[in-house]
Design a protein around this motif. Structure first.
Motif, PDB file in Angstrom:
ATOM      1  N   PRO A  46       0.809  -1.219   0.000  1.00 29.77           N
ATOM      2  CA  PRO A  46       0.000   0.000   0.000  1.00 29.77           C
ATOM      3  C   PRO A  46       0.843   1.271   0.000  1.00 29.77           C
ATOM      4  O   PRO A  46       0.559   2.219  -0.734  1.00 29.77           O
ATOM      5  CB  PRO A  46      -0.824  -0.136   1.285  1.00 29.77           C
ATOM      6  N   THR A 106      -6.008   4.321  -6.196  1.00 27.54           N
ATOM      7  CA  THR A 106      -5.299   3.074  -5.889  1.00 27.54           C
ATOM      8  C   THR A 106      -6.221   1.943  -5.455  1.00 27.54           C
ATOM      9  O   THR A 106      -5.817   0.773  -5.479  1.00 27.54           O
ATOM     10  CB  THR A 106      -4.265   3.297  -4.769  1.00 27.54           C
ATOM     11  N   VAL A 129      -6.367  12.389   0.810  1.00 26.52           N
ATOM     12  CA  VAL A 129      -6.511  10.953   1.039  1.00 26.52           C
ATOM     13  C   VAL A 129      -7.608  10.359   0.160  1.00 26.52           C
ATOM     14  O   VAL A 129      -7.449   9.283  -0.416  1.00 26.52           O
ATOM     15  CB  VAL A 129      -6.816  10.682   2.531  1.00 26.52           C
ATOM     16  N   ALA A 148      -4.880   3.474   3.876  1.00 29.01           N
ATOM     17  CA  ALA A 148      -4.151   4.542   3.193  1.00 29.01           C
ATOM     18  C   ALA A 148      -3.571   5.529   4.196  1.00 29.01           C
ATOM     19  O   ALA A 148      -2.419   5.971   4.061  1.00 29.01           O
ATOM     20  CB  ALA A 148      -5.085   5.260   2.221  1.00 29.01           C
ATOM     21  N   LEU A 186      -6.397   9.773  -3.378  1.00 31.56           N
ATOM     22  CA  LEU A 186      -5.430   8.684  -3.410  1.00 31.56           C
ATOM     23  C   LEU A 186      -6.135   7.327  -3.302  1.00 31.56           C
ATOM     24  O   LEU A 186      -5.776   6.374  -3.999  1.00 31.56           O
ATOM     25  CB  LEU A 186      -4.423   8.851  -2.260  1.00 31.56           C
ATOM     26  N   CYS A 187      -7.149   7.245  -2.447  1.00 31.13           N
ATOM     27  CA  CYS A 187      -7.897   5.996  -2.305  1.00 31.13           C
ATOM     28  C   CYS A 187      -8.631   5.667  -3.605  1.00 31.13           C
ATOM     29  O   CYS A 187      -8.703   4.497  -4.018  1.00 31.13           O
ATOM     30  CB  CYS A 187      -8.882   6.095  -1.151  1.00 31.13           C
ATOM     31  N   LEU A 234       0.330   6.369   4.656  1.00 29.20           N
ATOM     32  CA  LEU A 234       0.841   7.740   4.498  1.00 29.20           C
ATOM     33  C   LEU A 234       1.656   8.169   5.719  1.00 29.20           C
ATOM     34  O   LEU A 234       2.658   8.885   5.595  1.00 29.20           O
ATOM     35  CB  LEU A 234      -0.323   8.709   4.266  1.00 29.20           C
ATOM     36  N   LEU A 288       0.898   4.136  -3.048  1.00 29.42           N
ATOM     37  CA  LEU A 288       0.588   5.546  -2.784  1.00 29.42           C
ATOM     38  C   LEU A 288       1.764   6.444  -3.157  1.00 29.42           C
ATOM     39  O   LEU A 288       1.581   7.530  -3.717  1.00 29.42           O
ATOM     40  CB  LEU A 288       0.236   5.720  -1.301  1.00 29.42           C
ATOM     41  N   TYR A 289       2.977   5.980  -2.854  1.00 31.11           N
ATOM     42  CA  TYR A 289       4.145   6.799  -3.156  1.00 31.11           C
ATOM     43  C   TYR A 289       4.314   6.992  -4.659  1.00 31.11           C
ATOM     44  O   TYR A 289       4.610   8.096  -5.123  1.00 31.11           O
ATOM     45  CB  TYR A 289       5.395   6.148  -2.560  1.00 31.11           C
TER      46      TYR A 289
END
Length: 346
Positions: free
Chosen positions: A10, A33, A26, A40, A29-30, A44, A14-15
């Motif tokens: 995970p 991905t 957030v 998440a 990003l969710c 982070l 994200l990176y």
């Protein structure tokens, strides 16, 4: 691939998204991905603590990737220091061997095994002695007995419930026939992972004995050190488990439906897995026995299917979508009694 630096899947996914895009919240990003919000947020926090990303003030807060050339270098240096500490042990073993020679009996903690035949026989004995688990780092050069017999666990663990885990250097994937052999091993129950480089050769049988080369980088494997239960054996076991946690699995598995409208073929999974390992189209072509242009077309089709902008990102996204999912019996259950490795050497 960033698992070698201590990042889980995970956090890595994200990176990569933050590297390729402007600051994001957030929720976005969710959405990109498919990672759950709680997972998440936790990932982070780990990225921020590791100095890879920064949180910007605001409501909601935004996250941005810091320059990778600095952030990743700090993590690389930390891993290199760990490997160098264990490598330094090998340089001290020659002196310790001089003491061990004075009382060379069955209770000696360290024994030097010399000669190609002796090394090969010792490796084979370790494979046969294992009752619960074999662990190893597979790297050249390889030992072979004078009668031509290769050191192999294939026959040694057949019919016995012995778990087998081996780490390989990623560059070995470019050697002819390696992928096919490894997939046979994986199908038989072998657990296989890869690192950018294999720091040393190693075989550990249960927690009772280990075999390592006498020299750090031997040209010919004609001298090894047999290590019995001791602080050194504990250190080698700890080294293996640390590297195993960092190493990247190669798990093409078998073709299974991922969702109601998505099906991943065996070849597609192989290609994406090899892409994530950093292999070129030419190397993939050689390993799969498929034309170079055919591989190029299929790589581009897979990138488009995954919505990936880079080959590495394709591997990350494919893993996130479950393309490398193994069935539960192979992933968690006892290994089949017929498991075994194709011929390898200590």
């Amino acid at each position: 691939m960033l698992e070698v630096l201590g990042l889980d899947q995970p956090a890595e996914a994200l990176y990569i998204i933050l590297v390729d895009n402007p600051p994001m919240a957030v929720g976005e990003l969710c959405r990109r991905t498919g990672i759950e919000p709680d997972a998440a947020v936790a990932a982070l926090v780990r990225l921020e603590d590791g100095g890879l990303i920064s949180r910007l003030t605001g409501s909601p807060p935004l996250y941005t990737a810091l320059p990778p050339e600095h952030a990743l270098e700090v993590l690389l240096l930390a891993r290199e220091r760990d490997i160098h500490k264990v490598r330094a042990l090998t340089g001290q073993l020659t002196e310790r061997h001089r003491e061990a020679r004075r009382s060379r009996d069955s209770t000696a903690l360290i024994e030097v095994v010399t000669g190609r035949d002796g090394v090969a026989r010792c490796g084979q004995q370790l494979f046969k002695r294992a009752e619960r688990e074999l662990r190893g780092i597979d790297a050249p050069p390889y030992a072979q007995a004078t009668d031509g017999e290769r050191v192999s666990s294939a026959t040694a663990v057949a019919g016995r419930d012995v778990r087998s885990r081996f780490i390989h250097a990623r560059h070995t994937l470019s050697m002819p026939g390696v992928v096919a052999r490894l997939e046979v091993d994986i199908t038989a129950g072998e657990e296989v992972r890869f690192l950018p480089e294999a720091p040393m050769k190693l075989i550990i049988a249960d927690d009772q004995a280990a075999l390592i080369p006498l020299l750090a980088t031997p040209q010919v494997l004609d001298a090894c050190i047999l290590v019995r239960p001791s602080a050194l054996l504990d250190a080698l076991s700890t080294l293996f488990e640390s590297l195993w946690a960092q190493a990247q699995p190669y798990m093409p598995g078998r073709p299974v439906p991922i969702g109601p409208n998505e099906f991943v073929s065996d070849e597609e999974r192989r290609i994406v897995s090899l892409l994530a390992m950093g292999m070129s189209d030419e190397a993939i072509s050689r390993q799969l026995g498929v034309g170079h242009r055919t591989v190029q077309r299929r790589v581009q089709a897979l990138l488009g299917r995954l919505g990936a902008t880079s080959r590495f990102q394709a591997g990350v996204l494919a893993a996130g979508r479950g393309w490398w999912q193994l069935d539960q019996e192979r992933a968690d259950g006892p290994l089949a009694a017929s498991r075994g490795r194709a011929p390898i050497s200590p």
